[in-house]
Design a protein around this motif. Sequence first.
Motif, PDB file in Angstrom:
ATOM      1  N   PRO A 186       0.810  -1.221   0.000  1.00 37.55           N
ATOM      2  CA  PRO A 186       0.000   0.000   0.000  1.00 37.55           C
ATOM      3  C   PRO A 186       0.846   1.275   0.000  1.00 37.55           C
ATOM      4  CG  PRO A 186       0.262  -0.755   2.237  1.00 37.55           C
ATOM      5  CD  PRO A 186       1.055  -1.719   1.359  1.00 37.55           C
ATOM      6  N   GLY A 187       2.165   1.129  -0.005  1.00 38.41           N
ATOM      7  CA  GLY A 187       3.052   2.277   0.126  1.00 38.41           C
ATOM      8  C   GLY A 187       3.350   2.967  -1.185  1.00 38.41           C
ATOM      9  N   ASP A 188       4.340   3.854  -1.136  1.00 38.50           N
ATOM     10  CA  ASP A 188       4.726   4.615  -2.326  1.00 38.50           C
ATOM     11  C   ASP A 188       6.127   4.249  -2.805  1.00 38.50           C
ATOM     12  OD1 ASP A 188       6.199   5.733  -0.300  1.00 38.50           O
ATOM     13  OD2 ASP A 188       5.302   7.740  -0.447  1.00 38.50           O
ATOM     14  N   GLU A 189       6.641   3.093  -2.359  1.00 40.67           N
ATOM     15  CA  GLU A 189       7.921   2.564  -2.825  1.00 40.67           C
ATOM     16  C   GLU A 189       7.831   1.041  -2.828  1.00 40.67           C
ATOM     17  OE1 GLU A 189      11.281   2.709  -0.082  1.00 40.67           O
ATOM     18  OE2 GLU A 189       9.915   3.346   1.510  1.00 40.67           O
ATOM     19  N   PRO A 190       8.657   0.363  -3.620  1.00 40.79           N
ATOM     20  CA  PRO A 190       8.620  -1.105  -3.637  1.00 40.79           C
ATOM     21  C   PRO A 190       8.880  -1.682  -2.240  1.00 40.79           C
ATOM     22  CG  PRO A 190       9.877  -0.282  -5.508  1.00 40.79           C
ATOM     23  CD  PRO A 190       9.618   0.906  -4.611  1.00 40.79           C
ATOM     24  N   THR A 191       8.202  -2.761  -1.955  1.00 36.57           N
ATOM     25  CA  THR A 191       8.385  -3.466  -0.685  1.00 36.57           C
ATOM     26  C   THR A 191       9.212  -4.712  -0.927  1.00 36.57           C
ATOM     27  OG1 THR A 191       6.294  -2.676   0.240  1.00 36.57           O
ATOM     28  CG2 THR A 191       7.188  -4.701   1.171  1.00 36.57           C
TER      29      THR A 191
END
Length: 202
Positions: A186-191
């Motif tokens: 759900p973030g704004d960078e790869p997990t």
Amino acid sequence: MIVPPRAAERTEEIEGSPRQEDAIGFQIRELRKAKGMTLQGVADAVGISVGYLSQIERNQSQLPIGILKKISTTLGVQINWFFHASDLPADEKDIIVRAENRRKLTFTKLGIQEELLSPNLSGPLEMLMSTIDVGADSGDYSHEGVEAGLVICGILDLWVSGQHFRLNAGDSFSFKSTETHRCANPGDEPTKVVWIITPPQY
């Protein structure tokens, strides 16, 4: 190891040292068993006989690149899964995986790439590094075994049997793989997540 363009474009039979041929046949069998697929099921999907596939797995028959491509598709991996650096030190084989030699699986439609951190799939467990793109979602799934993981960077939404958890870098988890589970970014960078799964699933 990425297959050189000329090798990837070849239509003739794969030729090389017995060591390379042995590795490919062994890896086909290893991956098929890890996925719980039968000789018959893979042979039918590829369009070859069970006997021929058995010979390929036992390294008793040469393997045309076209057949290897079909086997790769059936087993859900890129063809370069079966190719490794030929200059690996003998004492590292089946023990060490160098970063540049990781085998990779890419699920383009899901936005997930997985790298095999284990040297093979013949042991009791496998270790993977997943890179989950922004907004990517695995969807619900379940399988036999147990798994655990550690979030290396980014944010991971994890659902286990309907329970939702939000994990950050440094958080870890474990659950029975038979429980329906799902993960998303759900973030704004790869997990990035390191997974340990037993028994091996790939």
